[in-house]
Enzyme design. Structure first.
Site, PDB file in Angstrom:
ATOM      1  CD  GLU A   1      -1.024   0.686   3.669  1.00 50.50           C
ATOM      2  OE1 GLU A   1      -1.522   1.810   3.485  1.00 50.50           O
ATOM      3  OE2 GLU A   1      -1.133   0.044   4.731  1.00 50.50           O
TER       4      GLU A   1
ATOM      5  CE  LYS B   1      -6.490   7.187   6.006  1.00 50.34           C
ATOM      6  NZ  LYS B   1      -6.798   7.498   7.401  1.00 50.34           N
TER       7      LYS B   1
ATOM      8  CB  VAL C   1      -5.714  -1.781   4.366  1.00 48.91           C
ATOM      9  CG1 VAL C   1      -6.175  -3.226   4.261  1.00 48.91           C
ATOM     10  CG2 VAL C   1      -4.369  -1.700   5.094  1.00 48.91           C
TER      11      VAL C   1
ATOM     12  CG  ASP D   1     -12.871   6.420  13.484  1.00 45.17           C
ATOM     13  OD1 ASP D   1     -12.845   5.700  12.464  1.00 45.17           O
ATOM     14  OD2 ASP D   1     -11.975   7.251  13.750  1.00 45.17           O
TER      15      ASP D   1
ATOM     16  CB  ALA E   1     -13.627   1.669   4.775  1.00 37.86           C
ATOM     17  CG  ASP E   2      -8.397  -0.594   6.265  1.00 43.00           C
ATOM     18  OD1 ASP E   2      -8.668   0.023   5.210  1.00 43.00           O
ATOM     19  OD2 ASP E   2      -7.389  -0.346   6.968  1.00 43.00           O
TER      20      ASP E   2
ATOM     21  CE  LYS F   1       0.206   1.204  14.507  1.00 43.05           C
ATOM     22  NZ  LYS F   1       0.590   2.100  13.440  1.00 43.05           N
TER      23      LYS F   1
HETATM   24  N1  PSU Z   1      -2.073   1.649  10.580  1.00 47.67           N
HETATM   25  C1  PSU Z   1      -0.729   1.812  10.584  1.00 47.67           C
HETATM   26  N2  PSU Z   1      -0.130   2.495   9.600  1.00 47.67           N
HETATM   27  C2  PSU Z   1      -0.832   3.012   8.560  1.00 47.67           C
HETATM   28  C3  PSU Z   1      -2.261   2.817   8.534  1.00 47.67           C
HETATM   29  C4  PSU Z   1      -2.832   2.120   9.551  1.00 47.67           C
HETATM   30  O1  PSU Z   1      -0.073   1.346  11.492  1.00 47.67           O
HETATM   31  O2  PSU Z   1      -0.247   3.634   7.672  1.00 47.67           O
HETATM   32  C5  PSU Z   1      -3.052   3.325   7.363  1.00 47.67           C
HETATM   33  C6  PSU Z   1      -3.400   2.173   6.405  1.00 47.67           C
HETATM   34  O3  PSU Z   1      -3.362   2.644   5.086  1.00 47.67           O
HETATM   35  C7  PSU Z   1      -4.833   1.846   6.781  1.00 47.67           C
HETATM   36  C8  PSU Z   1      -5.354   3.221   7.126  1.00 47.67           C
HETATM   37  O4  PSU Z   1      -5.578   1.229   5.761  1.00 47.67           O
HETATM   38  O5  PSU Z   1      -4.291   3.853   7.811  1.00 47.67           O
HETATM   39  C9  PSU Z   1      -6.590   3.162   7.980  1.00 47.67           C
HETATM   40  O6  PSU Z   1      -7.120   4.436   8.090  1.00 47.67           O
HETATM   41  P1  PSU Z   1      -8.563   4.640   8.704  1.00 47.67           P
HETATM   42  O7  PSU Z   1      -8.440   4.234  10.135  1.00 47.67           O
HETATM   43  O8  PSU Z   1      -8.833   6.096   8.514  1.00 47.67           O
HETATM   44  O9  PSU Z   1      -9.485   3.756   7.904  1.00 47.67           O
HETATM   45 MN    MN Z   2     -11.824   6.134  10.572  1.00 48.66          MN
END
Ligand code: PSU
Ligand code: MN
Length: 305
Positions: free
Chosen positions: A25, A86, A106, A138, A141-142, A159
């Site tokens: 990614e 993003k 992702v 929150d 979408a992954d 994480k």
């Molecule tokens: N977690 C990490 N590093 C990252 C991300 C998540 O440790 O770079 C990034 C990935 O691209 C993941 C995105 O798909 O953040 C998730 O963002 P959100 O929580 O806004 O969906």
């Molecule tokens: Mn989010």
């Protein structure tokens, strides 16, 4: 209509030869790590995949074209740019329509990998259910993407910025297998042990490959989440990273950080508060995931032929 899809020279050659390919990614490059460690890591991770016998395909949107594999200069330029979007499932098509440049999360990387016929994708961490989600709603979408797009994603576990038990519950509801490689405990990104038991476990790459292929044979949509523990030498104990994560989340709340800005904000603050230790561990675990992903891509390719 036809999508604008561009393959790098190396990925084009790998496809022609029927060699295994691993998707990578780009949001981790633009929004997950600071410059210049982001570009160094991106190149190193590509080398790890090649050393493992597969071809890396870093995925990004450049000027409205979906790139499957970036040439070295494209990768460097993306890593230095500051106005990169993003992109996740919701804004992917809109960005293409506007000829925009964007890094894929992702979710968006899985969509592009499927389009390109790539089975395996390596990253650091996925998005999940955030702490406080019962108020903020929150949820990344992954998780939905893992439920519907047939790609095996190798990550180092959810994480600590996430609510781990709730993330596992949602993945179970969506029918996403969470398979930990080589141990019973679910790893938690910087730490090998989250304190939770992994729903599933596999001890060989062949098992992971068979599980991937068997889901397809069963007609079950969606992918697999493979959680690969960070190497022992690189881990940060939960007692050390925990308070730092808590402080970063408190600051995000106090500053009213919302929606897609939450994850990048937290990653940056944790990097600062840990004096860079979070980044060093992050780089080590991404390399470790790329190695396993290359083995898995080769095993799937071998089992198919
Ligand atoms: N977690 C990490 N590093 C990252 C991300 C998540 O440790 O770079 C990034 C990935 O691209 C993941 C995105 O798909 O953040 C998730 O963002 P959100 O929580 O806004 O969906
Ligand atoms: Mn989010």
């Amino acid at each position: 209509m036809t999508l604008k899809l561009a393959f790098s020279n190396a990925v084009e050659a790998a496809k022609a030869d029927g060699r295994a390919i691993v998707a990578l990614e780009s949001t981790i490059i633009t929004h997950g790590m600071p410059y210049p460690q982001n570009v160094e890591t991106a190149h190193t991770v590509e080398t790890v995949v090649r050393d493992g016998g597969a071809e890396p395909a870093t995925i990004a949107v450049l000027g409205g074209t979906i790139h499957i594999g970036l040439e070295p200069d494209q990768l460097t330029k993306l890593a230095q740019a500051s106005d990169v979007r993003k992109l996740s499932r919701a804004d992917f098509a809109h960005a293409l329509a506007q000829q925009a440049t964007g890094a894929t999360t992702v979710a968006a990387t899985m969509i592009a990998a499927r389009l390109a016929g790539i089975d395996v994708f390596a990253t650091g961490g996925i998005g999940g259910v955030h702490q406080g989600a019962s108020d903020t709603f929150d949820i990344s979408a992954d998780l939905q993407e893992l439920a519907q797009t047939p790609v095996s994603v190798v990550a180092a576990g959810p994480k600590a910025i996430l609510d781990l038990p709730k993330t596992l519950e949602v993945l179970e509801t969506y029918g996403v297998p969470v398979i930990t490689y080589g141990q019973d405990a679910l790893p938690a990104f910087w730490s090998r042990d989250s304190g939770l038991t992994s729903p599933l476990r596999a001890d060989t790459v062949e098992e992971l490959a068979q599980a991937h292929l068997t889901r397809t044979a069963l007609g079950i949509p969606g992918g697999q989440l493979i959680t690969n523990p960070i190497p022992q030498a690189d881990e940060i104990p939960r007692s050390v990273i925990g308070p730092i994560v808590d402080q970063a989340i408190a600051e995000a709340d106090a500053q009213g950080i919302e929606a897609k800005d939450v994850t990048p904000f937290l990653l940056q603050r944790i990097f600062e508060l840990s004096s860079g230790a979070s980044l060093t561990a992050n780089i080590a675990l991404v390399k470790n995931n790329a190695k396993l992903a290359a083995q898995l891509a080769v095993a799937i390719q071998t089992a198919r032929t």
